[in-house]
Design an enzyme around this catalytic site. Sequence first.
Site, short mmCIF file in Angstrom:
data_model
loop_
_atom_site.label_atom_id
_atom_site.label_comp_id
_atom_site.label_asym_id
_atom_site.label_seq_id
_atom_site.Cartn_x
_atom_site.Cartn_y
_atom_site.Cartn_z
N GLU A 1 -18.15 -9.92 -35.81
CA GLU A 1 -16.69 -9.93 -35.90
C GLU A 1 -16.17 -11.31 -36.32
O GLU A 1 -15.20 -11.41 -37.06
CB GLU A 1 -16.08 -9.56 -34.55
CG GLU A 1 -16.33 -8.13 -34.14
CD GLU A 1 -15.81 -7.83 -32.76
OE1 GLU A 1 -14.94 -6.95 -32.67
OE2 GLU A 1 -16.26 -8.48 -31.79
N LYS B 1 -6.94 -3.28 -33.41
CA LYS B 1 -8.07 -3.65 -34.26
C LYS B 1 -8.55 -2.38 -34.95
O LYS B 1 -8.92 -1.40 -34.29
CB LYS B 1 -9.20 -4.25 -33.43
CG LYS B 1 -10.42 -4.67 -34.26
CD LYS B 1 -11.58 -5.14 -33.40
CE LYS B 1 -11.29 -6.51 -32.88
NZ LYS B 1 -12.49 -7.14 -32.28
#
Length: 116
Positions: A21, A98
Site C-alpha cells: 500500500e 479506500k
Amino acid sequence: MDKIILENIRLFGYHGCILEEEKIGSHYIVNIEIELDLKKPSISDKLSETIDYVNLYRIVEKEMNINSKLIEHLAQRIVQKINKRYKIIKHTKVKICKENPPMQGNIDRVCIVLYE
C-alpha cells in the site's frame, strides 16, 4: 443546522499498514460535511461570511499527500485542520473510503466516518 458538503472527492494516496500500500498506493473517496450557520451569507451573498469550499478541498488534498498507516488518522488530521482554520464550524464529519482494499474477498471499498 446548515451544512456545506463536499461529496466524492477522488484522490490518490499511499495509506495503509501493508508495504504494498505504501509503494503502489490506492484510490480514495473523501466526503466532508461541516455544520455552521449560513444565514448571514445567504442574505449578504458575501464569500467572506462563509467558508470557501475550495479551501476545504485544498486541506483534504494536502493531508492526502501525507502518508498514514490508518485512514482514521488521516481523517482526524483533516478534521483538526478544518476546525482549527474555521472557528465558525459547529461540527465536522469526514468520511474516507479506500477503493479496492488489499484483502481477500470481493469488496469495493472500506470506509471510516469520523465526527467531531
